[in-house]
Structure formats: structure tokens, C-alpha cells
Design a protein around this motif. Sequence first.
Motif, short mmCIF file in Angstrom:
data_model
loop_
_atom_site.label_atom_id
_atom_site.label_comp_id
_atom_site.label_asym_id
_atom_site.label_seq_id
_atom_site.Cartn_x
_atom_site.Cartn_y
_atom_site.Cartn_z
N ARG A 157 27.70 31.00 -30.82
CA ARG A 157 27.07 29.93 -30.04
C ARG A 157 25.72 30.18 -29.28
NH1 ARG A 157 31.21 26.09 -27.93
NH2 ARG A 157 33.06 26.26 -28.65
N SER A 158 25.06 30.92 -30.19
CA SER A 158 23.62 31.19 -29.32
C SER A 158 22.69 30.28 -29.76
CB SER A 158 23.58 32.88 -29.63
OG SER A 158 23.10 32.97 -30.97
N GLY A 159 23.03 29.32 -30.60
CA GLY A 159 21.95 28.33 -31.15
C GLY A 159 20.75 28.92 -32.11
N ALA A 160 19.77 28.85 -31.26
CA ALA A 160 18.32 29.33 -32.02
C ALA A 160 18.53 30.90 -32.71
CB ALA A 160 17.37 29.28 -31.26
N GLY A 161 19.24 31.71 -31.85
CA GLY A 161 19.34 32.86 -32.13
C GLY A 161 20.21 33.19 -33.32
N ALA A 162 21.29 32.12 -33.45
CA ALA A 162 22.27 32.33 -34.55
C ALA A 162 21.40 31.83 -35.97
CB ALA A 162 23.41 31.63 -34.28
N ILE A 163 20.84 30.80 -35.79
CA ILE A 163 20.11 30.30 -36.76
C ILE A 163 19.19 31.33 -37.38
CG2 ILE A 163 18.26 28.76 -37.81
CD1 ILE A 163 19.46 26.74 -35.36
N GLY A 164 18.29 32.15 -36.36
CA GLY A 164 17.56 33.18 -37.03
C GLY A 164 18.23 34.38 -37.74
N ILE A 165 19.38 34.59 -37.27
CA ILE A 165 20.39 35.84 -37.81
C ILE A 165 20.71 35.12 -39.36
CG2 ILE A 165 22.57 36.62 -37.95
CD1 ILE A 165 22.40 37.03 -34.98
N ILE A 166 21.12 33.82 -39.13
CA ILE A 166 21.52 33.28 -40.88
C ILE A 166 20.78 33.21 -41.59
CG2 ILE A 166 22.31 31.32 -41.91
CD1 ILE A 166 24.43 30.87 -39.59
N ALA A 167 19.37 32.86 -41.23
CA ALA A 167 18.25 32.81 -41.95
C ALA A 167 17.96 34.28 -42.48
CB ALA A 167 16.96 32.35 -41.17
N GLU A 168 17.90 35.35 -41.83
CA GLU A 168 17.66 36.50 -42.30
C GLU A 168 18.87 37.15 -43.19
OE1 GLU A 168 18.29 40.97 -42.18
OE2 GLU A 168 19.50 39.50 -40.75
N LEU A 169 19.88 36.76 -42.95
CA LEU A 169 21.06 36.72 -43.73
C LEU A 169 21.13 36.28 -45.20
CD1 LEU A 169 24.05 37.07 -41.47
CD2 LEU A 169 23.01 39.09 -42.56
N ILE B 162 22.63 22.48 -37.45
CA ILE B 162 22.94 21.36 -36.58
C ILE B 162 24.28 21.81 -35.70
CG2 ILE B 162 23.64 19.21 -36.26
CD1 ILE B 162 21.69 18.14 -38.45
N GLN B 163 25.15 22.43 -36.76
CA GLN B 163 26.67 22.65 -36.10
C GLN B 163 26.16 23.93 -35.04
OE1 GLN B 163 28.54 23.57 -39.67
NE2 GLN B 163 29.32 21.48 -39.72
N LEU B 164 25.46 24.95 -35.41
CA LEU B 164 25.09 25.90 -34.44
C LEU B 164 24.48 25.56 -33.22
CD1 LEU B 164 23.75 28.44 -37.10
CD2 LEU B 164 25.70 29.00 -35.59
N VAL B 165 23.38 24.55 -33.28
CA VAL B 165 22.79 23.90 -32.17
C VAL B 165 23.87 23.20 -31.27
CG1 VAL B 165 20.93 22.40 -31.09
CG2 VAL B 165 20.44 23.97 -33.03
N PHE B 166 24.77 22.55 -31.82
CA PHE B 166 25.70 21.84 -30.96
C PHE B 166 26.74 22.72 -30.34
CE2 PHE B 166 29.79 19.68 -30.72
CZ PHE B 166 29.34 18.48 -29.81
N SER B 167 26.89 23.93 -30.91
CA SER B 167 27.79 24.67 -30.46
C SER B 167 27.24 25.35 -29.25
CB SER B 167 28.09 25.96 -31.35
OG SER B 167 28.83 25.55 -32.31
N GLN B 168 25.76 25.48 -29.18
CA GLN B 168 25.19 26.18 -28.20
C GLN B 168 25.13 24.97 -26.99
OE1 GLN B 168 21.10 26.54 -28.34
NE2 GLN B 168 21.01 28.20 -26.85
N TYR B 169 24.99 23.62 -27.57
CA TYR B 169 24.90 22.61 -26.24
C TYR B 169 26.40 22.39 -25.62
CZ TYR B 169 25.41 17.71 -24.74
OH TYR B 169 25.66 16.69 -24.01
N ASP B 170 27.30 22.43 -26.49
CA ASP B 170 28.79 22.60 -25.98
C ASP B 170 29.16 23.66 -25.00
OD1 ASP B 170 31.72 21.31 -26.04
OD2 ASP B 170 31.89 23.20 -26.85
N ASN B 171 28.45 24.91 -25.18
CA ASN B 171 28.61 26.02 -24.46
C ASN B 171 27.84 25.71 -23.03
OD1 ASN B 171 30.02 28.32 -25.03
ND2 ASN B 171 28.43 29.64 -24.50
N GLU B 172 26.72 25.15 -23.22
CA GLU B 172 25.87 24.95 -21.93
C GLU B 172 26.49 23.74 -21.12
OE1 GLU B 172 23.18 26.77 -20.86
OE2 GLU B 172 23.11 27.81 -22.63
#
Length: 506
Positions: free
Chosen positions: A105-117, A144-154
Amino acid sequence: METLRNFRAFVKKGDARSKESNNHAVIYTRVSTKEQAENNLSLDTQKKYCQQFAEKQKLIIRGYFGGTYESAQTDERREFKNMLAFVRKNSVSHIVVYSIDRFSRSGAGAIGIIAELSKKGILVRSVTQPTDPKTSMGSFYQNIQLVFSQYDNEQRRAKCITGMKERLSRGYWVGKAPLGYCHIHDANNKPVVVISEQGKLLQKSFLWKVHERLTNTEIARRLKALGLSISKQRLTEVFRNPFYCGIITHGLLSEPVMGSHEPLVSQEVFLKANQIVKKVPHDYKHQVVNDDLPLKRFVKCKQCGVPFTGYFVKNKGKHYYKCNNPHCKSNTSKDKLHDLFRQLLVNFRVDKKLIEPLKMQLKYVFEHFCKVDTSEYAVLRKRFCEIEQRIEKLKERFAIGELDKALYEQFMDKFSEEKESIAKTINSLNGGDDLASFTAYAEEVCKNLLLLWDQGNYEQKQRLQYLLFPEGLLYSKESNLFDLLGMNPICSDKRLSDYDTICSGT
């Protein structure tokens, strides 16, 4: 065409292509809280649907990760990091999760990890949110789903903080209870904090600090004998936390509020303990305690008013006092200054008119400190018996060969030291000499203050010095005399003239 075949050997083969082609996968499951992990079947449900998805996609499951509670606000999670390390080192192409917010649910951080994987050919597959992350549209939808998860968390966090602020402002503690308190639910099933058994011991530590001026090290030793292990640094935190006197301070509050919980000590006791700790935090002292130099900081230079410090000359094997002002040359040997102070003390007695009232007060002091705290005594006796049983068990295990000699001696030394410490504390609770001999000794000391100073250690000498001369003494190197800045009224004024007579004859 034949010409192009000759150049096939020069085609670059990336790891991504080979990894994408395999069907190896891992399953990652998680919940956010311990309560969710223990009280519902979410983890089992996630695992079940992930296995069904892997079977349908004909994936070979290489391992299971998670299976516990880990907050997805950060990607610094133990099981999550273990899973990432595994898929990077092994030939794994898929990470299967129940939903994308289970991954992160870390948003941009998770997007970076998935891109690296993704660069390594490792894809994150969601059971309930099916997309093809290999395509640009699928990758976009997943982000979009990852960013929304972070928004929901915030959003959840903001609502939670608002509730916490409101509860704190009403005097109710939120979060983990401080040491010495525990959570229970009241008649309305609302969580409240109450004093625990550890709290009753911590209460003693405040009283020891205020009434006996014990160091944190000594207090920690006493608490350990009663069954509570705590560091002297942690004790400092306790003495500085107003929660223990019924006041709540918190990072979410701009002002302190009166708490609804039961205070461990009064505000007066807390403030006194806090003032003592402020002077010497953590018991750290810059080489102040030196039995050879008890007049340090007590005696001041008459010329500049700066307290004396001390030093040791190795070649001469002697201690010296000197003014702590680098521009002042005033210094003298320890022997010379101590002899002069002894001349001062030998002429001082406690006023005879005060002896009887003093003996009466000593009687109350003796009875107070020799009164056995039955609850504390019972705890110590129980601990003493437990240590004795451990020692006997240790001897038995050594005798039958379960322990080697080195391990036996190590634990025997530890238990013996603890047993001796508890025995000393028990003896101190039982009281020492009888009242008559106690008051007789005190009366003798009052008639010979020099004897008390000579026999005392650094701390005892300092106490006597400041008791008689609360403002300290001024020393003049030129005249080799002390100037008295004031004197405790328990000593008669006649002593001052006696001292002047002695000094003028030296």
C-alpha cells in the motif's frame, strides 16, 4: 535469409525473456494486524484462492511467504523482503497475491518495486484483480490500483488520527500502555489503562529517588531483586514521563491534559524526581566522584569565584586542587587543603541545645527506615527461595553430566551474585542496630564532625560539607585560609571565632 542465419549467434538473450517463459511462482499472503491474524480466517482464505489461481494458470508453486500480520504502509517488512530475496535469487516468474493491496500500500514505492521486478521478468499477479501486467494497459491499471491503495490507506490514517486526538483530549491514553500500566476493558467495554504489578514496583523507584536520592543504577539493582529488570536509561525515561503523575503529553496534543487514569505518584513527587534526574541524567558523571578529592566543586577560588577541580601528578604520585579558570594560577596540594579543612572541622560541634531535639528526630528516622515493608519483604523472600532452587537444580544437572564445567561455573556465579544481592536487601529491611546504639553513635558523631568526615566516602563527605556550609567555602592561596560564605545554624556562632583564632596562629 541464409546470410541472416549466420548472425543468430549475435542475438542478445536477456534474463527477462527466459524468466517470463517459466511457470514457477510464489504465493504471498498477509493481514495488517495481529487481531486479524488470530481472530479470522483471512490468511487461510487468501492462500486457498491463490492456490486455485496458480492451479488454473498451471503455475508451479515454489514457496509460501507471509502468512502473518504485516502493515503494508511500508515495504520494510520481514516476510515481504524474504519473498523478494527468494524470487530474485531463484528462477521464479510470478508472485501471486489475493489482491494488489496485499502486495503493498506504499503507492509510488510499490510501483518502483514492481517495475524493478518486471525488468527481471518477475510479474505480480492478483487473483481478484486480473490484469495482464505484460501489456502497457495492464501495467497502467495495476499502477492505478497501487496508488488507490495508498490513497485509501491515507484516508484511513487521517480518520484514525482524528479519533486518537479526540480520545487523548478527553484524557484517555491511546496506543501501548507505558511500563507499569496495562490495558483492560471497563464496564462499557472501552479500553482503559490501570496500574499493573510492575507499576507498584516503579512507584517505589520514584520514592527511592526522591527520599533516598538513590542513583538509577542502585534503583535498577533493587528492582531487579524484586523481579523487575530495567536499565538505568529506561528509568530516566520513566522519571521524565508525566503520565506517571496523571498528566498526558503526546505528539498529537499541543498542550498537556489531565489523564483519566490512576496516577502512580503525586505531581509533587514526580516533579522532585524529575528535577533530580535533570541534574544527573542517566547517572553519567564526568569524573566527579573521586574519594581522594572530596572538596572538588565545593571549594571555590577567592580570587575569581570559580569552583576548584582536581588532577593527579603521576611523577609525584599526588593529587592537587586547582581553580577551573584557565586564566587563574591558584592551585594547592590535596594534603595541604585537607589539613586546613580538618582544622576547620575540629572546632565545630552541633549546638548542645539541639542534641535532644536531634535525638528525637533520629528516633523517627530510625523507625521509618527500619520499618519492614511486608509486601516487598515477601517478594524478596520468594525470589531468594527461587534462586536457591535454581542453584540446587544447577548442581544436580552438573552432577549427572548435563552441563559442562564452564557452563556450570558461569551460571553458578550469576545465581550466587543475585542471591547475595537479594540477601543484602533483605537484611537492610530487617533493620540494623538497636535504637539506643544508633542514637548514641549519632550523638558521638555530632560531637566530633571531623571523625565523620575522615571515615566517610566521597558522597558522605560531600553531604557533610554542604550540610555545614551550604554555600561552600572560598580559598585564598596567598593567605592559605578559608572564607566562610555561611554556616548551618545547628552549629553555634562561637565556632567561627575559634576557627579565626586557629587560622591566625598557623
